[in-house]
Design a protein around this motif. Structure first.
Motif, PDB file in Angstrom:
ATOM      1  N   THR A   3       0.835  -1.195   0.000  1.00 32.19           N
ATOM      2  CA  THR A   3       0.000   0.000   0.000  1.00 32.19           C
ATOM      3  C   THR A   3       0.869   1.244   0.000  1.00 32.19           C
ATOM      4  O   THR A   3       0.517   2.264   0.534  1.00 32.19           O
ATOM      5  N   GLN A   4       2.070   1.099  -0.597  1.00 36.05           N
ATOM      6  CA  GLN A   4       3.043   2.159  -0.463  1.00 36.05           C
ATOM      7  C   GLN A   4       2.690   3.409  -1.240  1.00 36.05           C
ATOM      8  O   GLN A   4       2.732   4.503  -0.720  1.00 36.05           O
ATOM      9  N   SER A   5       2.364   3.308  -2.473  1.00 39.77           N
ATOM     10  CA  SER A   5       2.109   4.500  -3.267  1.00 39.77           C
ATOM     11  C   SER A   5       0.641   4.880  -3.160  1.00 39.77           C
ATOM     12  O   SER A   5      -0.239   4.041  -3.144  1.00 39.77           O
ATOM     13  N   PRO A   6       0.339   6.180  -3.074  1.00 42.67           N
ATOM     14  CA  PRO A   6       1.303   7.266  -3.106  1.00 42.67           C
ATOM     15  C   PRO A   6       2.045   7.419  -1.795  1.00 42.67           C
ATOM     16  O   PRO A   6       1.602   6.944  -0.774  1.00 42.67           O
ATOM     17  N   GLN A   7       3.189   8.100  -1.822  1.00 42.58           N
ATOM     18  CA  GLN A   7       4.005   8.260  -0.628  1.00 42.58           C
ATOM     19  C   GLN A   7       3.254   9.024   0.441  1.00 42.58           C
ATOM     20  O   GLN A   7       2.471   9.913   0.169  1.00 42.58           O
ATOM     21  N   ALA A   8       3.533   8.636   1.703  1.00 37.42           N
ATOM     22  CA  ALA A   8       2.869   9.283   2.832  1.00 37.42           C
ATOM     23  C   ALA A   8       3.240  10.754   2.886  1.00 37.42           C
ATOM     24  O   ALA A   8       4.349  11.130   2.569  1.00 37.42           O
ATOM     25  N   PRO A   9       2.283  11.608   3.278  1.00 33.52           N
ATOM     26  CA  PRO A   9       2.613  13.030   3.409  1.00 33.52           C
ATOM     27  C   PRO A   9       3.665  13.230   4.477  1.00 33.52           C
ATOM     28  O   PRO A   9       3.612  12.615   5.530  1.00 33.52           O
ATOM     29  N   PRO A  10       4.661  14.065   4.228  1.00 33.25           N
ATOM     30  CA  PRO A  10       5.724  14.261   5.211  1.00 33.25           C
ATOM     31  C   PRO A  10       5.222  15.006   6.430  1.00 33.25           C
ATOM     32  O   PRO A  10       4.286  15.782   6.367  1.00 33.25           O
ATOM     33  N   GLU A  11       5.905  14.766   7.541  1.00 31.92           N
ATOM     34  CA  GLU A  11       5.570  15.503   8.749  1.00 31.92           C
ATOM     35  C   GLU A  11       6.158  16.914   8.644  1.00 31.92           C
ATOM     36  O   GLU A  11       7.144  17.149   7.974  1.00 31.92           O
ATOM     37  N   THR A  12       5.516  17.828   9.351  1.00 31.11           N
ATOM     38  CA  THR A  12       6.034  19.188   9.404  1.00 31.11           C
ATOM     39  C   THR A  12       7.129  19.254  10.447  1.00 31.11           C
ATOM     40  O   THR A  12       6.908  18.879  11.590  1.00 31.11           O
ATOM     41  N   PRO A  13       8.316  19.691  10.095  1.00 26.38           N
ATOM     42  CA  PRO A  13       9.402  19.754  11.067  1.00 26.38           C
ATOM     43  C   PRO A  13       9.062  20.678  12.224  1.00 26.38           C
ATOM     44  O   PRO A  13       8.330  21.652  12.071  1.00 26.38           O
ATOM     45  N   ALA A  14       9.626  20.357  13.383  1.00 24.34           N
ATOM     46  CA  ALA A  14       9.381  21.195  14.565  1.00 24.34           C
ATOM     47  C   ALA A  14       9.883  22.600  14.324  1.00 24.34           C
ATOM     48  O   ALA A  14      10.958  22.819  13.802  1.00 24.34           O
ATOM     49  N   GLY A  15       9.046  23.551  14.711  1.00 28.52           N
ATOM     50  CA  GLY A  15       9.444  24.942  14.633  1.00 28.52           C
ATOM     51  C   GLY A  15       9.216  25.585  13.292  1.00 28.52           C
ATOM     52  O   GLY A  15       9.472  26.768  13.108  1.00 28.52           O
ATOM     53  N   SER A  16       8.709  24.828  12.301  1.00 20.25           N
ATOM     54  CA  SER A  16       8.494  25.413  10.987  1.00 20.25           C
ATOM     55  C   SER A  16       7.140  26.094  10.934  1.00 20.25           C
ATOM     56  O   SER A  16       6.282  25.839  11.756  1.00 20.25           O
ATOM     57  N   PRO A  17       6.903  26.987   9.948  1.00 17.54           N
ATOM     58  CA  PRO A  17       5.639  27.703   9.893  1.00 17.54           C
ATOM     59  C   PRO A  17       4.467  26.749   9.706  1.00 17.54           C
ATOM     60  O   PRO A  17       4.588  25.720   9.067  1.00 17.54           O
ATOM     61  N   GLY A  18       3.327  27.127  10.224  1.00 17.78           N
ATOM     62  CA  GLY A  18       2.134  26.311  10.053  1.00 17.78           C
ATOM     63  C   GLY A  18       1.382  26.206  11.351  1.00 17.78           C
ATOM     64  O   GLY A  18       1.959  26.293  12.426  1.00 17.78           O
ATOM     65  N   PRO A  19       0.071  25.993  11.303  1.00 17.06           N
ATOM     66  CA  PRO A  19      -0.743  25.980  12.511  1.00 17.06           C
ATOM     67  C   PRO A  19      -0.596  24.714  13.331  1.00 17.06           C
ATOM     68  O   PRO A  19      -0.854  24.727  14.523  1.00 17.06           O
ATOM     69  N   ASP A  20      -0.204  23.609  12.695  1.00 13.79           N
ATOM     70  CA  ASP A  20      -0.153  22.333  13.402  1.00 13.79           C
ATOM     71  C   ASP A  20       1.244  21.740  13.315  1.00 13.79           C
ATOM     72  O   ASP A  20       1.516  20.843  12.520  1.00 13.79           O
ATOM     73  N   HIS A  21       2.132  22.269  14.110  1.00 17.22           N
ATOM     74  CA  HIS A  21       3.481  21.730  14.136  1.00 17.22           C
ATOM     75  C   HIS A  21       3.989  21.708  15.565  1.00 17.22           C
ATOM     76  O   HIS A  21       3.544  22.485  16.411  1.00 17.22           O
ATOM     77  N   LEU A  22       4.907  20.800  15.836  1.00 15.74           N
ATOM     78  CA  LEU A  22       5.516  20.713  17.155  1.00 15.74           C
ATOM     79  C   LEU A  22       6.522  21.837  17.338  1.00 15.74           C
ATOM     80  O   LEU A  22       7.090  22.336  16.366  1.00 15.74           O
ATOM     81  N   LYS A  23       6.738  22.233  18.573  1.00 20.22           N
ATOM     82  CA  LYS A  23       7.678  23.302  18.875  1.00 20.22           C
ATOM     83  C   LYS A  23       9.056  22.732  19.217  1.00 20.22           C
ATOM     84  O   LYS A  23       9.158  21.671  19.830  1.00 20.22           O
ATOM     85  N   ALA A  24      10.090  23.452  18.829  1.00 18.35           N
ATOM     86  CA  ALA A  24      11.458  23.057  19.175  1.00 18.35           C
ATOM     87  C   ALA A  24      11.750  23.528  20.594  1.00 18.35           C
ATOM     88  O   ALA A  24      12.477  24.499  20.819  1.00 18.35           O
ATOM     89  N   GLY A  25      11.160  22.843  21.581  1.00 21.24           N
ATOM     90  CA  GLY A  25      11.254  23.299  22.962  1.00 21.24           C
ATOM     91  C   GLY A  25      12.229  22.533  23.827  1.00 21.24           C
ATOM     92  O   GLY A  25      12.391  22.847  25.012  1.00 21.24           O
ATOM     93  N   LEU A  26      12.893  21.505  23.268  1.00 20.09           N
ATOM     94  CA  LEU A  26      13.833  20.717  24.051  1.00 20.09           C
ATOM     95  C   LEU A  26      15.248  21.261  23.891  1.00 20.09           C
ATOM     96  O   LEU A  26      15.716  21.489  22.776  1.00 20.09           O
ATOM     97  N   LYS A  27      15.933  21.466  25.006  1.00 20.87           N
ATOM     98  CA  LYS A  27      17.302  21.957  24.991  1.00 20.87           C
ATOM     99  C   LYS A  27      18.278  20.778  24.916  1.00 20.87           C
ATOM    100  O   LYS A  27      17.896  19.621  25.119  1.00 20.87           O
ATOM    101  N   ASN A  28      19.535  21.094  24.654  1.00 23.17           N
ATOM    102  CA  ASN A  28      20.547  20.043  24.536  1.00 23.17           C
ATOM    103  C   ASN A  28      20.673  19.236  25.819  1.00 23.17           C
ATOM    104  O   ASN A  28      20.836  18.011  25.782  1.00 23.17           O
TER     105      ASN A  28
END
Length: 470
Positions: A3-28
């Motif tokens: 059931t591979q194609s079409p390819q799965a939609p990519p996740e939105t990277p943390a901290g990137s623009p958009g209403p539904d994305h994770l925040k880059a809130g973890l420190k080193n």
């Protein structure tokens, strides 16, 4: 099934623009402690006694084999995660490398594993707290612990990271102190102790009192203690520099396992006879009593409680992020992919916690039936995850070399030969589980759970294709 194609939609990277994305809130420092704490669970302090009783001093070989397996799997996962950090980690990579069905199946199985762990750890923590304050019912403590950590995870990813930093910090300090005190006792430096040499390792039936086969039986009891080392690859997606965080965690996994597991277990079986009742029931308490430390049992209860709370905290985080990732790819309700203004996937967290509460309920009302089924049907998921990571890496390496070779900042050693060796070792362990009654029950029920999720993956894939044609 494909059931591979079409390819799965990519996740939105943390901290990137958009209403539904994770925040880059973890420190080193958060990620460093998550990486270190991920391999130190309550199973090390409590469960290791059963492995020592079943294997003898040869349990060191069991830990070495299981530890080597984790190091190899983490190297493969680190290669993929450094090149493409995702909140879904190996599920997202399986999605791309093997097909939608693979990402769907291993993602949901992993989510199921952690929500069952929530019930186990909440009950374990409540039992310790009830022992301290018997007037409060055990179920009330389980409720309070779950509620507090749920609130922590709902507030922000930074609050999760901060709690985990201190939980893991306590575990690390405890193990470090244990290693120092234990080593001094082994060499007879502490007052009231004498150098023990190799007597306890080679006497009392020898290094392998139950034979070579016991090494593999012992491996079954310890292999699941390492589940959690992969959490840092999920958490890295919510950091400012995920590739660097993954690379650092991957490179340090060898010393983390060598020091915390092999080092502490070596002290136990060197300092005390492996067949003593105290070692089999609580090996770390037995060592602390041996060196004359007052209040050893309450102190270990506190350390175990910290380990339990750490696992519970990380379990909520891990389950919710996997649910979030599945939601972003259309393999879970879209509500799971929604986040608050703080970048927290609230619905994914609450859904995971609700299932955890249900499992806690069954742990009290039906421990021998419903909860036993839940526990056993998730028992082999760790090995399923590792196998999927290995197979995914075989495919992903070729994809990355073709599409983005500059992203291969972490590389699996001796690819593809060592990958195939690791696959063979995982398959061997899965097969060996059938040789014991408990292992056989876990394998059968885990395969049933996997089959159910596979059928669900096929149904979702078929509906997706039908919608695409419409």
């Amino acid at each position: 099934m494909t059931t591979q194609s079409p390819q799965a939609p990519p996740e939105t990277p943390a901290g990137s623009p958009g209403p539904d994305h994770l925040k880059a809130g973890l420190k080193n420092r958060h990620l460093s402690m998550i990486a270190i704490g991920g391999v130190i669970g309550a199973g090390l302090f409590v469960g290791s006694g059963a492995g020592i009783a079943a294997t003898g001093p040869g349990i060191l070989l069991s830990y070495t084999l299981a530890g080597a397996l984790v190091v190899l799997v983490m190297r493969m996962l680190g290669e993929m995660a450094a090149a493409d950090p995702q909140s879904g980690s190996f599920s997202a990579y399986a999605d791309r490398a093997l097909g939608r069905w693979a990402g769907f199946t291993i993602g949901w199985l992993y989510w199921f594993f952690w929500v069952v762990v929530l019930a186990v750890e909440a009950t374990a923590g409540a039992k310790i707290l009830h022992g301290w304050v018997p007037g409060v019912p055990q179920w009330a403590f389980a409720l309070v612990v779950m509620a507090v950590l749920t609130a922590t995870n709902l507030f922000s990813v930074a609050s999760y990271g901060e709690f985990e930093f201190w939980f893991a910090g306590i575990k690390v300090v405890a193990i470090a102190a244990f290693l120092v005190v234990g080593a001094l006792a082994v060499f007879g430096v502490l007052p009231g102790t004498h150098a023990v040499g190799t007597d306890n390792l080679l006497h009392h039936g020898g290094f392998l009192p139950h034979g070579v086969g016991a090494v593999f039986t012992g491996m079954l009891t310890v292999v699941f203690a390492f589940m959690g080392s992969e959490i840092v690859t999920l958490a890295a997606g919510e950091s400012a520099d995920p590739a660097r965080a993954v690379s650092k965690a991957t490179n340090s996994v060898i010393w983390r396992i060598g020091v915390f597991y092999l080092g502490s277990i070596l002290i136990v079986v060197t300092l005390l006879p492996w067949d003593s009742a105290d070692v089999s029931s609580s090996p770390y308490v037995a060592v602390l009593k041996h060196v004359g430390l007052p209040g050893a049992a309450p102190l270990m209860d506190f350390i175990v409680l910290t380990a339990v709370l750490s696992c519970l905290n990380s379990g909520m985080y891990t389950a919710s992020r996997m649910a979030f990732s599945l939601g972003t790819r259309g393999d879970a309700p879209r509500a799971f992919a929604k986040v608050t203004r703080r970048g927290v996937p609230r619905t994914a967290i609450l859904a995971s916690v609700v299932f955890g509460f249900v499992a806690v309920f069954f742990n009290y009302t039906s421990p021998k039936t419903v909860f036993s089924f839940l526990l056993n049907s998730s028992g082999a998921v760790a090995l399923f995850v590792w196998l999927v990571i290995c197979v995914s890496q075989l495919r992903m390496r070729r994809i990355l070399e073709r599409e983005a070779p500059e992203k291969l900042t972490v590389r699996m050693w001796l690819y593809p030969y060592l990958t195939w060796v690791t696959i063979g070792l995982v398959v061997f362990v899965l097969g060996y589980m059938f040789t014991t009654a408990d292992g056989r029950e876990q394998m059968v029920l885990s395969l049933v759970a996997a089959a159910v999720v596979l059928v669900a993956a096929w149904i979702v894939g078929a509906r997706r294709k039908a919608a695409a044609r419409a």
